[in-house]
Design a protein around this motif. Structure first.
Motif, PDB file in Angstrom:
ATOM      1  N   PHE A  64     -10.007  -1.050  -0.013  1.00 42.80           N
ATOM      2  CA  PHE A  64      -9.275  -2.092   0.714  1.00 42.80           C
ATOM      3  C   PHE A  64      -7.765  -1.858   0.686  1.00 42.80           C
ATOM      4  CE2 PHE A  64     -13.261  -3.852  -0.857  1.00 42.80           C
ATOM      5  CZ  PHE A  64     -13.830  -4.306   0.326  1.00 42.80           C
ATOM      6  N   GLY A  65      -7.353  -0.660   0.289  1.00 40.69           N
ATOM      7  CA  GLY A  65      -5.917  -0.401   0.159  1.00 40.69           C
ATOM      8  C   GLY A  65      -5.359  -1.045  -1.099  1.00 40.69           C
ATOM      9  N   ASN A  66      -6.247  -1.395  -2.010  1.00 41.01           N
ATOM     10  CA  ASN A  66      -5.822  -2.088  -3.241  1.00 41.01           C
ATOM     11  C   ASN A  66      -5.432  -1.073  -4.319  1.00 41.01           C
ATOM     12  OD1 ASN A  66      -8.583  -1.525  -2.916  1.00 41.01           O
ATOM     13  ND2 ASN A  66      -9.220  -2.996  -4.449  1.00 41.01           N
ATOM     14  N   TYR A  72       0.722   1.072  -6.114  1.00 39.51           N
ATOM     15  CA  TYR A  72       1.253   1.168  -4.748  1.00 39.51           C
ATOM     16  C   TYR A  72       2.776   1.263  -4.698  1.00 39.51           C
ATOM     17  CZ  TYR A  72       1.560   0.317   0.258  1.00 39.51           C
ATOM     18  OH  TYR A  72       1.807   0.446   1.605  1.00 39.51           O
ATOM     19  N   TYR A  73       3.454   0.477  -5.502  1.00 44.17           N
ATOM     20  CA  TYR A  73       4.915   0.413  -5.378  1.00 44.17           C
ATOM     21  C   TYR A  73       5.622   1.600  -6.012  1.00 44.17           C
ATOM     22  CZ  TYR A  73       3.972  -3.870  -3.098  1.00 44.17           C
ATOM     23  OH  TYR A  73       3.492  -4.776  -2.183  1.00 44.17           O
ATOM     24  N   ARG A  84      10.735  -1.247   3.031  1.00 41.66           N
ATOM     25  CA  ARG A  84      10.499  -2.238   4.085  1.00 41.66           C
ATOM     26  C   ARG A  84      11.638  -3.249   4.168  1.00 41.66           C
ATOM     27  NH1 ARG A  84       5.165  -2.259   3.198  1.00 41.66           N
ATOM     28  NH2 ARG A  84       5.558  -1.809   1.027  1.00 41.66           N
ATOM     29  N   THR A  96      -1.511  -3.889   5.917  1.00 44.20           N
ATOM     30  CA  THR A  96      -2.816  -4.457   5.563  1.00 44.20           C
ATOM     31  C   THR A  96      -3.788  -4.451   6.743  1.00 44.20           C
ATOM     32  OG1 THR A  96      -1.809  -5.786   3.812  1.00 44.20           O
ATOM     33  CG2 THR A  96      -3.910  -6.582   4.635  1.00 44.20           C
ATOM     34  N   ASN A 107      -0.709  -7.321  -2.838  1.00 37.31           N
ATOM     35  CA  ASN A 107      -0.823  -6.313  -3.890  1.00 37.31           C
ATOM     36  C   ASN A 107      -0.243  -6.879  -5.204  1.00 37.31           C
ATOM     37  OD1 ASN A 107       0.017  -3.452  -5.217  1.00 37.31           O
ATOM     38  ND2 ASN A 107      -1.642  -3.129  -3.786  1.00 37.31           N
ATOM     39  N   ASP A 137      -4.018 -11.953  -2.124  1.00 40.47           N
ATOM     40  CA  ASP A 137      -4.637 -10.624  -2.060  1.00 40.47           C
ATOM     41  C   ASP A 137      -6.080 -10.757  -2.532  1.00 40.47           C
ATOM     42  OD1 ASP A 137      -3.290  -7.534  -2.007  1.00 40.47           O
ATOM     43  OD2 ASP A 137      -5.310  -7.717  -2.873  1.00 40.47           O
ATOM     44  N   LEU A 138      -6.964  -9.924  -1.976  1.00 43.27           N
ATOM     45  CA  LEU A 138      -8.372 -10.044  -2.383  1.00 43.27           C
ATOM     46  C   LEU A 138      -8.648  -9.477  -3.760  1.00 43.27           C
ATOM     47  CD1 LEU A 138      -9.384  -6.935  -1.953  1.00 43.27           C
ATOM     48  CD2 LEU A 138     -10.067  -7.694   0.278  1.00 43.27           C
ATOM     49  N   PHE A 149       2.191  -6.865   5.657  1.00 44.89           N
ATOM     50  CA  PHE A 149       2.634  -5.470   5.641  1.00 44.89           C
ATOM     51  C   PHE A 149       1.488  -4.548   5.238  1.00 44.89           C
ATOM     52  CE2 PHE A 149       6.611  -7.738   5.118  1.00 44.89           C
ATOM     53  CZ  PHE A 149       7.519  -6.971   5.824  1.00 44.89           C
ATOM     54  N   LEU A 198      -7.454 -14.125  -2.887  1.00 39.89           N
ATOM     55  CA  LEU A 198      -8.105 -14.651  -1.683  1.00 39.89           C
ATOM     56  C   LEU A 198      -8.417 -13.510  -0.728  1.00 39.89           C
ATOM     57  CD1 LEU A 198      -8.801 -17.105   0.263  1.00 39.89           C
ATOM     58  CD2 LEU A 198      -6.491 -16.817   1.158  1.00 39.89           C
ATOM     59  N   ASP A 199      -9.660 -13.454  -0.279  1.00 39.40           N
ATOM     60  CA  ASP A 199      -9.964 -12.565   0.851  1.00 39.40           C
ATOM     61  C   ASP A 199      -9.627 -13.346   2.105  1.00 39.40           C
ATOM     62  OD1 ASP A 199     -11.109 -11.188   2.992  1.00 39.40           O
ATOM     63  OD2 ASP A 199     -12.535 -10.197   1.665  1.00 39.40           O
ATOM     64  N   PHE A 200      -8.530 -13.009   2.705  1.00 34.49           N
ATOM     65  CA  PHE A 200      -7.971 -13.785   3.809  1.00 34.49           C
ATOM     66  C   PHE A 200      -8.871 -13.766   5.043  1.00 34.49           C
ATOM     67  CE2 PHE A 200      -4.842 -14.692   7.181  1.00 34.49           C
ATOM     68  CZ  PHE A 200      -4.173 -15.765   6.612  1.00 34.49           C
ATOM     69  N   GLY A 203      -1.997  -9.924   1.717  1.00 30.84           N
ATOM     70  CA  GLY A 203      -2.170  -8.565   1.202  1.00 30.84           C
ATOM     71  C   GLY A 203      -0.987  -8.203   0.322  1.00 30.84           C
TER      72      GLY A 203
END
Ligand SMILES: C[S@@+](CC[C@H](N)C(=O)[O-])C[C@H]1O[C@@H](n2cnc3c(N)ncnc32)[C@H](O)[C@@H]1O
Length: 250
Positions: free
Chosen positions: A17-19, A23-24, A32, A144, A58, A83-84, A142, A109-111, A56
Motif C-alpha cells: 500500500f506504499g506503507n 519513507y521520509y 513537497r 497515495t 505515513n 493512514d491505513l 500526496f 483509517l483505510d480511507f 495517507g
C-alpha cells in the motif's frame, strides 16, 4: 518516480500500500513543501480555525511540515492525518509533542475501504472542533493515489477522489504518473510477490493524471485553482477547489 534504490540503507521492497516505514529517508518533506512558495498560505489566512486533513499520512513528517507551514504567523490550525497502517500512525503519534497534541492528530483509517468508519471519524472531528462545518478547508493527498488505484482499481481511485471532494473545500493532490506504477509493479515482481490486485484491470493508465482532473472538474464540480509545481520526483502538485456554491452529499 520512486527510486529503485537510493543507498544501502534503503530498499523500498514491495510494500503493498506504499506503507514504507522509512519513507521520509528517501522523500523528505522539504521536497513537497517547496512547491508552496506562492500565495497558498495567504489564501487561507482568514480561515479561523483552518481545518486540514492529510490522507495517507505515513509517519506524519509531511503532515507536520504542512501544519507548521500553515500555522506560521497564526494560531488556529487544526490538522488530522490518517493512514491505513497502524504502525505508521503509532510512530506519527509518538513523534508529536504534548504541546502539539491538541492541534495535530493521527488516526488509523483505510480511507477508501472503510467508508462508514471514515465518515464517523471525520464528522466527529469537525464537531469536536466546533466549526459548525461539514467539510475541512483543505484535504491533502500526496503520493497515495497510485496505491489506492493499484489495490482498488479505477472504481477505488474514483471513490477516493469523490471522498476527498466530499470532505474538503480544497484538495491538494500529488498523483503518481504512470511510470511510477510500472516501477511499483516491477519491484513486486522482483520480490516474488503476487501482482497488485487491480493492475491488469486498470482502464486509466498513461492518462491517470488527466483522468483525476476530469473526475474533479467534470464529476465533482471542482476547478483547478493552481498547478502548484512539480515535486522533486517530477510529480505534479495540484490544487483543486469547489466552484462557489457546490454542496456535495457525503
Ligand atoms: C507513499 S506513502 C506517501 C506518504 C505521504 N502522503 C507523503 O507523500 O509523504 C503512501 C501512504 O498512503 C497510505 N495509504 C495507502 N492506501 C491508503 C488508504 N486506502 N487509506 C489510507 N492510507 C492509505 C500508505 O499506508 C502510505 O503510508
Amino acid at each position: 518516480m520512486e527510486p529503485e534504490k537510493k543507498n544501502d540503507e534503503f530498499e523500498p521492497g514491495a510494500a503493498q500500500f506504499g506503507n514504507f516505514i522509512t519513507y521520509y529517508k528517501f522523500n523528505p518533506p522539504e521536497n513537497r513543501l517547496a512547491v508552496f512558495e506562492g500565495n497558498f498560505c495567504e489564501y487561507f489566512s482568514s480561515h479561523q480555525p483552518l481545518l486540514c486533513l492529510d490522507v495517507g499520512c505515513n509517519t506524519g513528517d509531511l503532515t507536520k511540515g504542512l501544519y507548521e507551514m500553515l500555522s506560521s504567523g497564526r494560531s488556529a490550525v487544526r490538522m488530522m492525518g490518517v493512514d491505513l497502517d497502524a504502525q505508521l500512525v503509532e510512530r506519527a503519534n509518538e513523534a508529536i509533542s504534548n504541546e502539539l497534541e491538541s492541534k495535530l492528530q493521527f488516526h488509523t483509517l483505510d480511507f477508501v475501504a472503510k467508508a462508514e468508519e471514515r465518515n464517523q471519524l471525520l464528522s466527529r472531528y469537525l464537531e469536536t472542533h466546533q466549526s459548525g462545518r461539514k467539510r475541512f478547508d483543505i484535504a491533502f493527498c500526496f503520493s497515495t493515489t497510485m496505491w489506492v488505484h493499484l489495490n482498488h482499481g479505477d472504481a477505488g481511485l474514483e471513490s477516493l477522489l469523490a471522498s476527498l471532494a466530499a470532505w474538503a473545500d480544497n484538495v491538494v493532490i500529488e498523483p503518481q504518473p504512470w511510470k511510477c506504477y510500472r516501477n511499483a509493479t516491477r519491484r513486486r515482481r522482483r520480490a516474488n510477490l503476487p501482482p497488485f490486485p487491480s493492475f491488469g484491470l486498470l482502464v486509466h493508465r498513461e492518462n491517470v493524471v488527466a483522468h483525476i482532473k476530469e473526475v474533479f472538474c467534470n464529476g465533482m464540480d471542482m476547478e483547478l485553482q493552481e498547478h502548484l509545481g512539480q515535486s522533486e520526483w517530477q510529480r505534479p502538485v495540484l490544487w483543486y477547489r469547489h466552484k462557489p456554491t457546490t454542496n456535495l452529499a457525503i
